[in-house]
Design an enzyme around this catalytic site. Sequence first.
Site, PDB file in Angstrom:
ATOM      1  N   GLU A   1       1.332  -1.548  -0.495  1.00 52.95           N
ATOM      2  CA  GLU A   1       0.201  -0.128   0.252  1.00 52.95           C
ATOM      3  C   GLU A   1       0.546   1.451   0.286  1.00 52.95           C
ATOM      4  OE1 GLU A   1      -3.806  -2.000   2.323  1.00 52.95           O
ATOM      5  OE2 GLU A   1      -2.426  -0.849   2.974  1.00 52.95           O
TER       6      GLU A   1
ATOM      7  N   ASP B   1     -17.801  -3.911  16.033  1.00 57.17           N
ATOM      8  CA  ASP B   1     -18.714  -2.859  14.999  1.00 57.17           C
ATOM      9  C   ASP B   1     -17.367  -1.828  14.284  1.00 57.17           C
ATOM     10  OD1 ASP B   1     -18.566  -0.786  16.725  1.00 57.17           O
ATOM     11  OD2 ASP B   1     -20.380  -0.305  16.679  1.00 57.17           O
TER      12      ASP B   1
ATOM     13  N   GLU C   1       0.652   8.999   2.809  1.00 55.65           N
ATOM     14  CA  GLU C   1       1.092  10.495   2.325  1.00 55.65           C
ATOM     15  C   GLU C   1       1.467  10.978   3.715  1.00 55.65           C
ATOM     16  OE1 GLU C   1      -0.578  14.817   2.322  1.00 55.65           O
ATOM     17  OE2 GLU C   1      -1.407  13.720   0.988  1.00 55.65           O
TER      18      GLU C   1
ATOM     19  N   GLU D   1      -3.484   5.881  -2.657  1.00 56.22           N
ATOM     20  CA  GLU D   1      -2.179   6.913  -2.260  1.00 56.22           C
ATOM     21  C   GLU D   1      -1.833   7.348  -1.055  1.00 56.22           C
ATOM     22  OE1 GLU D   1      -2.277  11.349  -1.986  1.00 56.22           O
ATOM     23  OE2 GLU D   1      -4.947  11.008  -2.186  1.00 56.22           O
TER      24      GLU D   1
END
Length: 142
Positions: free
Chosen positions: A66, A84, A116, A114
Amino acid sequence: MSYTYQYPRPAITVDAIVTAERNGEQWVLLIRRKAYPFEGKWALPGGFVNMDETLAESCQRELEEETALTGVVLKQFYTFDAVDRDPRARTISVVFTGQIPEPVPVKGGDDALEAEWFPIISLPEMAFDHREIIQKFVMEII
C-alpha cells in the site's frame, strides 16, 4: 485447504502505525482507501491476514503493497476488537508500530489510492476506528 466450521468466525486484519520525525514533530503514514468501505477516506496501511502468513508477515506485506515502504521494524502494539469496527464483517485488528528517522517518499499501491505523511496531531477524516487507534498510540507511546 478448505475450512468448515459450525459457527461464524471473525476476520483478522493487521494495521501499521509508522511514524517519523520532521522539525521536532511526529508524523504518521496514512493511505487513502480505494474501495468500499470508506472509499476516499484516510486509514492506516493494513489489511486482511492471509492463511499462510504470520501477523507480522502480513503487516509487512500490507505496508509494502500500500505504500512501497520496506524495511521498517514493526512491533505488535495492541489488538482492537470492537464488534462494529468494520461494516463488512466482524473484524479484529492487530496493530503494529514502527518508527523511521524521517518521512521518506511513499506511493499508494494495491488498494490504496495514495500514501502520505500527516502530522500526528492533525489527522484528516479517517476510516474505521483508525483515529481512535492513533489516539491510543499517542497516549501510550508518545
